[in-house]
Design a protein around this motif. Structure first.
Motif, PDB file in Angstrom:
ATOM      1  N   TRP A  10      64.321  44.236  40.212  1.00  0.00           N
ATOM      2  CA  TRP A  10      64.105  43.185  39.208  1.00  0.00           C
ATOM      3  C   TRP A  10      65.294  43.177  38.262  1.00  0.00           C
ATOM      4  N   MET A  69      56.374  41.703  37.669  1.00  0.00           N
ATOM      5  CA  MET A  69      57.687  42.099  38.192  1.00  0.00           C
ATOM      6  C   MET A  69      57.713  43.602  38.498  1.00  0.00           C
ATOM      7  N   THR A  96      58.172  45.806  42.310  1.00  0.00           N
ATOM      8  CA  THR A  96      59.180  46.837  42.605  1.00  0.00           C
ATOM      9  C   THR A  96      58.542  48.162  43.017  1.00  0.00           C
TER      10      THR A  96
END
Length: 677
Positions: free
Chosen positions: A443, A591, A595
């Motif tokens: 990100w 986000m 990840t």
């Protein structure tokens, strides 16, 4: 007709006009009124100052120790201030724009005030004065309208309990009420409206939510039992020898998960009972191969198969995949979409009706009038939640009760699977093919984009390719997001020295134009493909190793996961770069989750938790029921227990005639409002 099913006009004070106003809230009968529960409660119980958290809404009782003073300022603005004491603690109380309350504040008398507490300033911003404090309560707050106010609704509900409360019959078996310590139905419904305290409300809601989920699951389990009790489908007696030969000639080994689900589906095909099965598999798990195997099995039995998908690109992709696996002399596959030329369409329809085409792959074009099969045996719907309930039904009705397989690469949380698809059997491919390297997800903020593009030279110079996804085609005044055409021009300039070809793909293009652009990308002529989310499903380019998603916070987790699944389809390490600057914790959380995991089922649970079922699926498209009190996320445990108990009851022979289940049998047999809209 029971008294509860009578119109609300049977209540005193409800005439025709008021009944019409109540109907706008969905309240037409006495039962509707009794079941019109508050959406929240104000806790106006008296509290001690030392127990109160900062900014908490509370009721404080004390003695007025300073006379009230009204200060006026601005246009029609005022501030009422006075001081109170509880035990030996003195605190300030203020009311904005309510000068008329001054008469209720008498020096030296007890007073109860409801408002927001400021612990640092030892002050209460008042909302209500509750007189002497004797009417402290856990007050219900309802969704109302301009014509139906809280003060109108609450007395009507009280009156309904007084006049008709004795008509509220129990519908849960005593064994379940005792097992889970559930309140009686009448007491629970009353306490949902008028709880004495939060604890009583909690117990009432447990009962009401369990009942709602349990009755729904009883109906689903009943449908499932009905399906299994009779030979009401096709018995597709496929050629097992030919099927094994076909599987042995595949250019790869099936995973154990693929073998398991194939066996489950093939057992259903041979069974005379109608198949309704949901096949879930994460991105890249190999559902298409399973579909090809069971379609082949169907053809060996003399039946036709249909595969419906949401986009023309995906239909073309499936067509190519199937033709690559089947011997064209043995299995004939046709493609039917909205872009199929008229002359070719007529030919395909004639051959389908004559039984000369074995398998047809297509979009919504498959459910149009004029599409007739000679002997349809199996219907497969891919990414099925993108089709409406009626669209799926129309395709099923193209034959005599063909077996139905729903496929999705959007992992469905168990909570939703057992609710929306409770009457189906579920197969899960929970294993990826050997050799797949997990995709690394990063990100970055928009200011880091050029450094990401610099890094991308490493992948591109190694001969790999890159997707760049944008939320919009062109500029929008409504959203500050990078659009596809702007990014396309930027990347053409950025990679000009290396002479890397950049392509642009979006939904407004004609089908032939899309196909030409995709062919160039598949063949490796185009190094970078800028696209809107038309690329989301079905595109398979193993040489693509970078997925760059602009304004990633504009997408849901499930959609981001689908996009990420376009890379990592070859033997090389692959990367997904999320470019986003979310302004709230919700966006930042999504986000971070992306990840941290590549597991689609973990992501789907998080997506459900963060956005709720209505956002994840859309109620109308998925067929999800709209519950009154139950929450599919917050009450997931209760839903699971309700399903298990409903399944157990349906295992009892003739349970409907047992004395304990008489109330339950009656409520299930009675006509009522539909769960589905």
């Amino acid at each position: 007709m029971t008294d509860l099913s009578q119109s609300v006009q049977f209540l005193k004070g409800v005439g025709e006009a008021r009944a019409q106003n109540l109907a706008t809230l969905g309240i037409e009968t006495i039962e509707d009124l009794l079941g019109y529960y508050p959406f929240r409660y104000e806790d106006i119980q008296e509290r001690r100052i030392e127990e109160i958290d900062d900014q908490e809404k509370v009721t404080i009782k004390g003695v007025v120790v300073a006379p009230p003073v009204v200060t006026r300022f601005g246009y029609k603005k005022s501030l009422l201030k006075f001081r109170m004491m509880q035990d030996h603690a003195v605190f300030n109380v203020s009311f904005f724009n309510q000068p008329y309350l001054k008469d209720k504040v008498v020096l030296g008398e007890d007073l109860a005030v409801y408002g927001k507490w400021d612990a640092k300033k030892m002050a209460l911003t008042g909302m209500k004065i509750l007189g002497s404090g004797q009417q402290g309560d856990f007050a219900p707050i309802y969704h109302v309208s301009q014509k139906v106010k809280q003060k109108t609704l609450i007395p009507l509900i009280r009156q309904a309990f007084t006049d008709f409360g004795d008509q509220i019959n129990e519908n849960l078996p005593r064994s379940l009420r005792e097992k889970y310590r559930l309140m009686d139905r009448h007491d629970a419904m009353f306490a949902m409206h008028f709880p004495k305290n939060p604890a009583e409300h909690h117990q009432a809601k447990r009962r009401v939510v369990f009942e709602e989920f349990f009755l729904f699951q009883m109906k689903l389990q009943g449908l499932k039992q009905q399906e299994k009790s009779t030979a009401n489908g096709l018995a597709i007696q496929y050629d097992n020898t030919r099927l094994k030969q076909f599987i042995s000639k595949l250019p790869f080994q099936l995973t154990d998960a693929q073998k398991r689900v194939t066996n489950e589906i093939c057992r259903d095909l041979k069974s005379p009972q109608h198949m309704q099965r949901l096949l879930q598999g994460d991105v890249g798990s190999g559902k298409t191969v399973v579909a090809a195997i069971v379609l082949y099995a169907t053809v060996t039995a003399g039946f036709q198969g249909a595969l419906m998908v949401p986009t023309e690109i995906l239909a073309q992709q499936h067509m190519e995949s199937l033709n690559g696996l089947f011997d064209p002399l043995e299995v004939r596959v046709a493609l039917l979409t909205g872009s199929t030329p008229t002359k070719e369409r007529k030919s395909i329809l004639a051959e389908l009706a004559a039984g000369e085409i074995d398998i047809v792959v297509g979009t919504h074009a498959l459910i149009q009038e004029g599409v007739v099969f000679r002997n349809l045996g199996l219907v497969i719907t891919d990414e099925q939640h993108r089709f409406g309930v009626n669209q799926r039904r129309v395709l099923r009705e193209k034959g005599w009760r063909p077996d139905v397989l729903f496929m999705t690469a959007t992992p469905i949380p168990r909570t939703l699977a057992i609710t929306a698809y409770g009457e189906m059997d579920v197969s899960i491919i929970d294993e990826l093919p050997a050799g797949r390297i997990p995709i690394e997800t990063r990100w970055v903020r928009p200011g880091q984009l050029d450094s990401v593009l610099d890094w991308s030279f490493r992948e591109l110079s190694a001969g790999h390719q890159m997707y760049v996804i944008c939320p919009l085609i062109e500029e929008s005044e409504m959203l500050d997001v990078k659009n596809a055409t702007e990014i396309y021009e930027h990347l053409k300039a950025f990679y000009a020295k290396q002479e890397y070809q950049v392509g642009l793909l979006h939904g407004r293009m004609k089908n032939q134009e899309k196909e030409a652009i995709m062919e160039e990308f598949k063949d490796g002529k185009t190094k970078i493909l800028v696209s809107t989310t038309v690329i989301e499903v079905g595109v398979n380019v193993p040489n693509a190793t970078v997925m760059l998603i602009m304004d990633a916070d504009r997408f849901g987790l499930a959609q981001l996961h689908q996009l990420r699944g376009r890379v990592g389809r070859g033997a090389e390490a692959s990367y997904c770069i999320l470019v986003a600057d979310p302004k709230n914790e919700y966006g930042q959380e999504r986000m971070k989750i992306m990840t941290e995991t590549n597991n689609g089922f973990v992501l789907s649970e998080k997506d459900l938790e963060l956005r709720g079922p209505g956002e994840v699926f859309g109620f109308r498209q998925s067929g999800l029921p709209q519950f009154v009190a139950g929450d599919l996320v917050a009450d997931a445990t209760i839903l699971e227990v309700a399903r298990e108990e409903a399944a157990a009851i349906w295992q009892l022979p003739n349970w409907q005639v047992l004395p304990e289940y008489q109330g339950l049998a009656q409520v299930l047999a009675a006509p009522e409002k539909q769960f589905f809209d």
